[in-house]
Design a protein around this motif. Structure first.
Motif, PDB file in Angstrom:
ATOM      1  N   ALA A  82       0.855  -1.186   0.000  1.00  0.00           N
ATOM      2  CA  ALA A  82       0.000   0.000   0.000  1.00  0.00           C
ATOM      3  C   ALA A  82       0.888   1.232   0.000  1.00  0.00           C
ATOM      4  O   ALA A  82       1.671   1.430   0.927  1.00  0.00           O
ATOM      5  CB  ALA A  82      -0.905   0.002   1.236  1.00  0.00           C
ATOM      6  N   ALA A  83       0.778   2.044  -1.053  1.00  0.00           N
ATOM      7  CA  ALA A  83       1.657   3.202  -1.144  1.00  0.00           C
ATOM      8  C   ALA A  83       1.027   4.393  -1.840  1.00  0.00           C
ATOM      9  O   ALA A  83       1.539   5.504  -1.730  1.00  0.00           O
ATOM     10  CB  ALA A  83       2.952   2.829  -1.876  1.00  0.00           C
ATOM     11  N   SER A  84      -0.067   4.184  -2.564  1.00  0.00           N
ATOM     12  CA  SER A  84      -0.622   5.249  -3.393  1.00  0.00           C
ATOM     13  C   SER A  84      -1.838   5.929  -2.782  1.00  0.00           C
ATOM     14  O   SER A  84      -2.305   6.939  -3.303  1.00  0.00           O
ATOM     15  CB  SER A  84      -0.995   4.686  -4.771  1.00  0.00           C
ATOM     16  OG  SER A  84       0.157   4.187  -5.417  1.00  0.00           O
ATOM     17  N   LEU A  85      -2.357   5.359  -1.702  1.00  0.00           N
ATOM     18  CA  LEU A  85      -3.486   5.945  -0.989  1.00  0.00           C
ATOM     19  C   LEU A  85      -3.189   5.930   0.500  1.00  0.00           C
ATOM     20  O   LEU A  85      -2.424   5.095   0.989  1.00  0.00           O
ATOM     21  CB  LEU A  85      -4.776   5.162  -1.256  1.00  0.00           C
ATOM     22  CG  LEU A  85      -5.303   5.154  -2.689  1.00  0.00           C
ATOM     23  CD1 LEU A  85      -6.513   4.227  -2.801  1.00  0.00           C
ATOM     24  CD2 LEU A  85      -5.680   6.560  -3.150  1.00  0.00           C
ATOM     25  N   LEU A  86      -3.821   6.851   1.214  1.00  0.00           N
ATOM     26  CA  LEU A  86      -3.682   6.866   2.664  1.00  0.00           C
ATOM     27  C   LEU A  86      -4.389   5.684   3.305  1.00  0.00           C
ATOM     28  O   LEU A  86      -3.950   5.146   4.324  1.00  0.00           O
ATOM     29  CB  LEU A  86      -4.251   8.173   3.221  1.00  0.00           C
ATOM     30  CG  LEU A  86      -3.585   9.463   2.768  1.00  0.00           C
ATOM     31  CD1 LEU A  86      -4.388  10.673   3.252  1.00  0.00           C
ATOM     32  CD2 LEU A  86      -2.151   9.539   3.271  1.00  0.00           C
ATOM     33  N   PHE A  87      -5.514   5.292   2.698  1.00  0.00           N
ATOM     34  CA  PHE A  87      -6.334   4.203   3.236  1.00  0.00           C
ATOM     35  C   PHE A  87      -6.707   3.270   2.096  1.00  0.00           C
ATOM     36  O   PHE A  87      -7.161   3.720   1.046  1.00  0.00           O
ATOM     37  CB  PHE A  87      -7.616   4.750   3.888  1.00  0.00           C
ATOM     38  CG  PHE A  87      -7.364   5.792   4.946  1.00  0.00           C
ATOM     39  CD1 PHE A  87      -7.017   5.422   6.235  1.00  0.00           C
ATOM     40  CD2 PHE A  87      -7.463   7.143   4.648  1.00  0.00           C
ATOM     41  CE1 PHE A  87      -6.771   6.381   7.202  1.00  0.00           C
ATOM     42  CE2 PHE A  87      -7.234   8.119   5.612  1.00  0.00           C
ATOM     43  CZ  PHE A  87      -6.879   7.733   6.896  1.00  0.00           C
ATOM     44  N   GLU A  88      -6.521   1.982   2.296  1.00  0.00           N
ATOM     45  CA  GLU A  88      -6.939   1.031   1.275  1.00  0.00           C
ATOM     46  C   GLU A  88      -8.456   1.147   1.088  1.00  0.00           C
ATOM     47  O   GLU A  88      -9.205   1.246   2.075  1.00  0.00           O
ATOM     48  CB  GLU A  88      -6.565  -0.387   1.702  1.00  0.00           C
ATOM     49  CG  GLU A  88      -5.067  -0.607   1.871  1.00  0.00           C
ATOM     50  CD  GLU A  88      -4.367  -0.852   0.552  1.00  0.00           C
ATOM     51  OE1 GLU A  88      -4.314   0.092  -0.276  1.00  0.00           O
ATOM     52  OE2 GLU A  88      -3.871  -1.965   0.358  1.00  0.00           O
TER      53      GLU A  88
END
Length: 454
Positions: free
Chosen positions: A128-134
C-alpha cells in the motif's frame, strides 16, 4: 548465482516512501527497476497526450535517480503481464515487487500475475503506497461502500492514522548487465508535429526532486492563505501538487504528514491545513468509488441518470468549448489555460464542466475524454469522478439544479478580471454561443426525465 529482484514501477515514479523498492532491497539481491507502457491489455485506458508528455519527463528523472544510486530502469512496451514475465526470464529474477493499484482492469492483471509468478516459485509482494487508506478498509456500519464524502472522510479519520513516510534508499544494488529495454525516445511520448507542449514546458518540471521542492514551497509560502484564497484562480494559492500525486512523484503519506506538521497549532494556518488535507480526502474518496465501481469513466454511477435525454450533439458547440471560444469569458479562460499548460484551476474546472453538461447539454463523457487527453493530472479515478460529480450522475453529486453561472462565478472569484485578462482577454467581445438563462431552463426541464424514472 544471484536471483535479482524486479521493482515494477507504475504510478509511483519516486524513490522516497516506496515500500516495494525497500522490500526489494531488503531481499538482499540486485535490484532492477521496470516500467511497462501498456496500451494493449484489456480494459487499460491509453494515456492522453498531456499525460504522455509528463510521463516522458518523469521517467527520465526516475531513471537518472536510479542510476545515481547504482541501479537501472528498464523500459518495455506491451501487455503488462507478458512483459513482466519476459523481464523475469531475462533477468533470472527471484522476486517481483510492486505498489498496489486500484482500477478494475489493473487489479485483475496484478492478481493473475501474482498468482502465476508465485506458482513458478518467485517471491511476489505488493504494498500500500498510493493511498492513505486502502479502499476496502473504509466502510459504512453495514460494511458497504460510502456514497457521500463527509461520512466517508469521518470514517477514514477514525481509522489508524496514515503511516509515516519511508526514507529514500541511499544506495540500490544493481545488476552488472541488466535486461535490455526500449529507448524512451522510441515511445514517442512527446508531441512533435505539431509541438504543442511549449506551455507545459514553461509551467512544469516533472520528477521527484521538483515535486518535493514544490511541496516545500507550497507549505512555506502558500498554505496559510489556502483556505481564504483557494477558489480565486489568479491568487496562486493552490498547491499544484495534483500531477505530482497522480504520477506518484510524491506519496500521499509524504504530503499528509508534511501538511500536518506545517499546519499544526491553531488559527488560520490550522484551518488552511485542515482544508488542504481534506482535499487529499476527496482524492481518497474518488479512488474508493472507482474501486467499487470500475466503470466510472463510461457509466453513470447513479443508474437513474441513464434516463437523461442528452440531445443530439452539436459538434460546433463541443469544438467551441474545447478551444475556449464560447464567448463566456471564465469558461474560455479556463479552457485556454488547460490547452496551454495542461492544467486548470479547480474552481474553473467545475465551471467549465457545468457549462458543458448543463448549458450546452453535452454528455459528461465527452468532457471527461477531453480532460483525459489535455490534463497532466488526469488519473483513472479523479477525472471521471469529478465529471460525474458536476454532471449530477455521480457519488455525492452536486445537485443537478446547482448549475454554476460562469458570470457570477467570475464576479465572485475573479472580480478584477485578472485570470480572464490573462487567458481570454478577447472573450468578452465574442457573442456567447448560448443564452445562459435559457439553457439553464432547458437543462432543468431535461432533468425531469431522470426524476420521473426513479
Amino acid at each position: 548465482m544471484s536471483s535479482p529482484s524486479i521493482v515494477w514501477f507504475r504510478d509511483d515514479l519516486r524513490l522516497a516512501d516506496h515500500p516495494a523498492l525497500l522490500a526489494a532491497i531488503d531481499r538482499g539481491e540486485p535490484v532492477v527497476g521496470l516500467y511497462v507502457l501498456d496500451d494493449e491489455s484489456d480494459g487499460i485506458r491509453p494515456l492522453g497526450g498531456a499525460a504522455r508528455w509528463w510521463l516522458h519527463h518523469s521517467l527520465t528523472a526516475l531513471s537518472a535517480d536510479l542510476r545515481e544510486r547504482g541501479s537501472h530502469l528498464v523500459l518495455r512496451r506491451g501487455p503488462a503481464a507478458s512483459v513482466v514475465r519476459s523481464v523475469v526470464t531475462d533477468a533470472g529474477a527471484g522476486g517481483v515487487f510492486w505498489n498496489r493499484r486500484y482500477g478494475g482492469a489493473e487489479r485483475a492483471i496484478d492478481a493473475e500475475l501474482k498468482e502465476g509468478l508465485r506458482a513458478d516459485g518467485l517471491e511476489v509482494r505488493s504494498f500500500a503506497a498510493s493511498l492513505l487508506f486502502e479502499p476496502w478498509t473504509v466502510t459504512t456500519g453495514s460494511g458497504t461502500p460510502f456514497s457521500v464524502f463527509t461520512p466517508f472522510w469521518r470514517a477514514a479519520r477514525n481509522l489508524p492514522a496514515p503511516r509515516e513516510p519511508l526514507p529514500a534508499p541511499a544506495e540500490i544494488p544493481g545488476m552488472p548487465s541488466p535486461p535490455t529495454g526500449d529507448d524512451l525516445a522510441d515511445w514517442e511520448l512527446l508531441p512533435t508535429k505539431p509541438d504543442w507542449a511549449g506551455g507545459l514546458r514553461e509551467r512544469w518540471e516533472p520528477g521527484e526532486a521538483a515535486a518535493r521542492a514544490r511541496l516545500r514551497t507550497f507549505l512555506d509560502d502558500d498554505l496559510g492563505s489556502y483556505d481564504a484564497a483557494r477558489d480565486e484562480p489568479s491568487a496562486g494559492a493552490t498547491s499544484l501538487l495534483s500531477p505530482r500525486l497522480r504520477w506518484g512523484e510524491l506519496s500521499p503519506h509524504t504530503v499528509w504528514h508534511a501538511g500536518v506538521e506545517t499546519g499544526g497549532g491553531a488559527g488560520a494556518g490550522a484551518t488552511s491545513a485542515s482544508r488542504f488535507l481534506s482535499e487529499l480526502g476527496w482524492r481518497e474518496f474518488a479512488w474508493h468509488t472507482l474501486f467499487h465501481f470500475p466503470d466510472l469513466a463510461t457509466k453513470n454511477w447513479r443508474k437513474g441518470f441513464d434516463a437523461f435525454p442528452w440531445p443530439p450533439l452539436r459538434p460546433e458547440h463541443l469544438t467551441a468549448w474545447e478551444r475556449g471560444e464560447t464567448g463566456i469569458p471564465l469558461v474560455d479562460a479556463g479552457m485556454r489555460e488547460l490547452w496551454h499548460t495542461g492544467y486548470m484551476h479547480n474552481r474553473v474546472r467545475m465551471v467549465t464542466a457545468s457549462f458543458l453538461t448543463k448549458n450546452l447539454l453535452i454528455d459528461w463523457r465527452l468532457g471527461e475524454q477531453w480532460f483525459w487527453d489535455t490534463l497532466v493530472d488526469a488519473d483513472g479515478a479523479s477525472n471521471a469522478f469529478n465529471w460525474q460529480w458536476v454532471a449530477g450522475s455521480g457519488a455525492d453529486a452536486s445537485p443537478y439544479f446547482r448549475i454554476f453561472n460562469p458570470e457570477r462565478q467570475a464576479e465572485k472569484f475573479d472580480p478584477r478580471g485578472v485570470y480572464i485578462g490573462q487567458w481570454a482577454p478577447d472573450s468578452a467581445a465574442r457573442e456567447p454561443i448560448v443564452d445562459l438563462a435559457a439553457t439553464r431552463r432547458e437543462a432543468l426541464a431535461a432533468y425531469e426525465h431522470v426524476k420521473r424514472a426513479r
